[in-house]
Scaffold this motif. Structure first.
Motif, PDB file in Angstrom:
ATOM      1  N   GLY A 112       3.785  -3.146  -6.902  1.00 19.58           N
ATOM      2  CA  GLY A 112       2.731  -2.131  -6.816  1.00 19.58           C
ATOM      3  C   GLY A 112       1.383  -2.703  -6.422  1.00 19.58           C
ATOM      4  O   GLY A 112       1.271  -3.820  -5.910  1.00 19.58           O
ATOM      5  N   GLN A 113       0.343  -1.925  -6.716  1.00 17.35           N
ATOM      6  CA  GLN A 113      -1.017  -2.253  -6.294  1.00 17.35           C
ATOM      7  C   GLN A 113      -1.636  -3.412  -7.059  1.00 17.35           C
ATOM      8  O   GLN A 113      -2.597  -4.007  -6.587  1.00 17.35           O
ATOM      9  CB  GLN A 113      -1.919  -1.016  -6.466  1.00 17.35           C
ATOM     10  N   GLY A 137      -0.484  -5.383  -3.391  1.00 17.70           N
ATOM     11  CA  GLY A 137       0.682  -5.037  -2.584  1.00 17.70           C
ATOM     12  C   GLY A 137       1.324  -6.208  -1.881  1.00 17.70           C
ATOM     13  O   GLY A 137       2.031  -6.024  -0.897  1.00 17.70           O
ATOM     14  N   PRO A 170       6.458  -0.603 -10.464  1.00 14.41           N
ATOM     15  CA  PRO A 170       5.257  -0.648  -9.634  1.00 14.41           C
ATOM     16  C   PRO A 170       3.919  -0.552 -10.358  1.00 14.41           C
ATOM     17  O   PRO A 170       2.907  -0.973  -9.808  1.00 14.41           O
ATOM     18  CB  PRO A 170       5.432   0.558  -8.703  1.00 14.41           C
ATOM     19  N   SER A 171       3.876  -0.035 -11.574  1.00 16.60           N
ATOM     20  CA  SER A 171       2.575   0.197 -12.201  1.00 16.60           C
ATOM     21  C   SER A 171       1.943  -1.084 -12.736  1.00 16.60           C
ATOM     22  O   SER A 171       0.724  -1.247 -12.702  1.00 16.60           O
ATOM     23  CB  SER A 171       2.703   1.235 -13.328  1.00 16.60           C
ATOM     24  N   ASN A 224       3.824  -4.409 -12.388  1.00 11.94           N
ATOM     25  CA  ASN A 224       4.483  -5.581 -11.791  1.00 11.94           C
ATOM     26  C   ASN A 224       4.977  -6.572 -12.833  1.00 11.94           C
ATOM     27  O   ASN A 224       5.098  -7.768 -12.559  1.00 11.94           O
ATOM     28  CB  ASN A 224       3.544  -6.307 -10.815  1.00 11.94           C
ATOM     29  N   GLU A 256       7.182   9.916  -5.203  1.00  9.63           N
ATOM     30  CA  GLU A 256       5.926   9.331  -5.658  1.00  9.63           C
ATOM     31  C   GLU A 256       4.949  10.429  -6.073  1.00  9.63           C
ATOM     32  O   GLU A 256       4.776  11.419  -5.372  1.00  9.63           O
ATOM     33  CB  GLU A 256       5.303   8.487  -4.548  1.00  9.63           C
ATOM     34  N   VAL A 264       3.035  -1.134  -0.552  1.00 10.36           N
ATOM     35  CA  VAL A 264       2.301   0.019  -1.075  1.00 10.36           C
ATOM     36  C   VAL A 264       1.027   0.302  -0.280  1.00 10.36           C
ATOM     37  O   VAL A 264       0.577   1.450  -0.201  1.00 10.36           O
ATOM     38  CB  VAL A 264       1.988  -0.189  -2.582  1.00 10.36           C
TER      39      VAL A 264
END
Length: 351
Positions: free
Chosen positions: A68-69, A73, A113-114, A116, A200, A333
Motif C-alpha cells: 500500500g501507500q 507504493g 495494503p493499509s 504493509n 477498492e 498503488v
C-alpha cells in the motif's frame, strides 16, 4: 407419475420465461460499449520501458502483489516455487525480507495494503499462511487458515483482520485472521475458482473468476452472489476491478480479455487479436483505467486501450523481455509502475 412430469415441464417453461425476461432487461441497458461512449480519445504515448529487474528467486515466479501507500507504493511481495516469499523495494531493487515457506508449491500471495505489516500466501498445501513482517526475521507463519479441500489459487486482504481466499474446490472463504475461523463460505461456482479481486473503497464487494468460464460478483454482507457474468469460452484465470469500482476486467484461456460493467450487467469491451492464440494468466488496470495490461503464456505482456474497440485494433503496448510464461502482473498503488513476474525466475518493473 404423469402429474410430476407435468410439474417439471411447467417449471422448465417458467425458467425459460424468466431467462428471456432477464435477457430482455439486460439488452435494454446495453446502450453500447466503451468505444461508443468515447469520442476521439487522446493518443497514447509509447514510453513504457523496463526500468528495474528484480533477481533473487531460483524457481518459477507464480505470484506478486504490491503493498500500500505506507512505503510510497514501492514495496511488493513475490512468491516462487523455490519455496520463498521475497519482500522487495522495487525502487532500489533491494530485498527487504526473504521468508521460507513450509511448502514450495505456492500459487498466490498478497500484501495487506493499509499497514504493509502482513503478507499471505497459499498453494497446493490447501492452506492460507499469514506472516507478520514485524517479526524480523520471519521464520514461520503467524496463522495458518485451513478449511479448503483444494489448492489455494488466490488470496486478498479485505481489512487487516479479514482475508478472502479462492480455491480449486470451487469455493471462496472469508476468514477472521485473528481467530483463524472461516466466517462465510461462497459456493456457487461450478468449477475451480482461479482469481478474486476486492472492490477498492467498498470492501464488502468482491468478484471471482472460475474454470466454469463465469465471473461472479459477491456481497460479503449478504453472503451470496449478486451478479453472474457470462461470455468467456474457457477458464477465467484472472479478474481485476476497474479503478472506479463499477466494472471489472477478466483474462481467460480463450485468449480474450473482457470488461464487464456491473451497472448495465453487460460486457462493454472485448480484447482479442487473431495473432494471439495463447491463454491469459493475469490482468491489471492502469490507475486511470485507460490501459488494461494482460500477461500471456507466449512470454509477452500486452497493454490494451480500454476506450477503443478491442476487436478492431492491435494492443498499443507489447512489453517483451521475459524468456518464459508471464505468470503474474500488477500496477502499484500510485499508478507509476507495472510489475511482471515470470517462470524465467525474474520480476521486471515497467514505467
Amino acid at each position: 407419475m404423469g402429474d410430476i412430469e407435468e410439474r417439471i415441464a411447467d417449471a422448465k417453461r417458467q425458467a425459460e420465461e424468466l431467462k428471456s425476461q432477464i435477457e430482455s432487461l439486460r439488452n435494454e441497458k446495453n446502450t453500447g460499449g466503451m468505444s461508443t461512449a468515447t469520442v476521439s480519445p487522446k493518443p497514447l504515448v509509447q514510453s513504457i520501458k523496463t526500468r528495474r529487474i528484480l533477481k533473487g528467486h531460483f524457481g518459477k515466479v507464480y505470484a506478486l502483489h504490491w503493498g500500500g501507500q505506507s512505503e510510497n507504493g514501492t514495496n511488493l511481495v513475490s512468491a516462487s516455487q523455490d519455496g520463498k516469499l521475497i519482500i522487495w523495494n522495487a525502487l532500489n531493487m533491494a530485498k527487504v525480507q526473504s521468508i521460507p515457506l513450509r511448502s514450495s508449491w505456492v500459487m498466490t500471495c498478497a500484501f495487506e495494503p493499509s499497514s504493509n505489516e502482513l503478507v499471505a500466501c497459499g498453494g497446493l498445501d490447501n492452506l492460507c499462511s499469514i506472516y507478520k513482517l514485524t517479526d524480523n526475521p520471519v521464520l514461520r507463519a503467524t496463522k495458518e487458515l485451513a478449511a479448503h479441500d483444494g489448492y489455494l489459487s488466490c488470496c486478498r486482504f479485505v481489512t487487516p483482520g479479514q482475508i478472502i481466499t479462492s480455491s480449486g474446490d470451487g469455493t471462496c472463504i472469508l476468514w477472521d485472521v485473528e481467530t483463524g475461523i472461516a466466517t462465510t463460505n461462497f459456493m456457487e461456482h461450478a468449477g475451480d475458482v482461479m482469481s478474486l479481486s476486492v472492490k477498492e473503497g467498498e470492501s464488502n464487494i468482491f468478484v471471482s473468476g472460475s474454470c466454469d468460464a463465469n465471473a461472479k460478483v459477491w456481497d460479503l454482507r449478504a453472503g451470496e452472489c449478486t451478479q453472474t457474468f457470462h461470455g468467456h469460452e474457457s477458464d477465467i484465470n484472472s479478474v481485476q476491478f476497474f479503478p472506479d469500482g463499477y466494472a471489472f476486467g477478466t483474462g481467460s484461456d480463450d485468449s480474450h480479455c473482457r470488461i464487464f460493467d456491473m451497472r448495465s450487467y453487460n460486457e462493454v469491451n472485448l480484447f482479442e487479436n487473431k495473432k494471439i492464440i495463447c491463454g491469459i494468466t493475469s490482468v491489471a488496470f492502469s490507475a486511470s483505467g485507460r490501459l488494461l495490461f494482460a500477461g500471456y503464456d507466449d512470454y509477452n505482456c500486452h497493454g490494451w486501450d480500454t476506450l477503443i474497440n478491442g476487436q478492431e485494433t492491435s494492443p498499443p503496448f507489447a512489453l517483451q523481455g521475459h524468456e518464459n510464461r508471464v505468470s503474474c502482473l500488477g500496477v502499484n498503488v500510485t499508478g507509476e509502475s507495472l510489475a511482471t513476474g515470470s517462470w524465467d525466475t525474474l520480476l521486471k518493473i515497467w514505467a
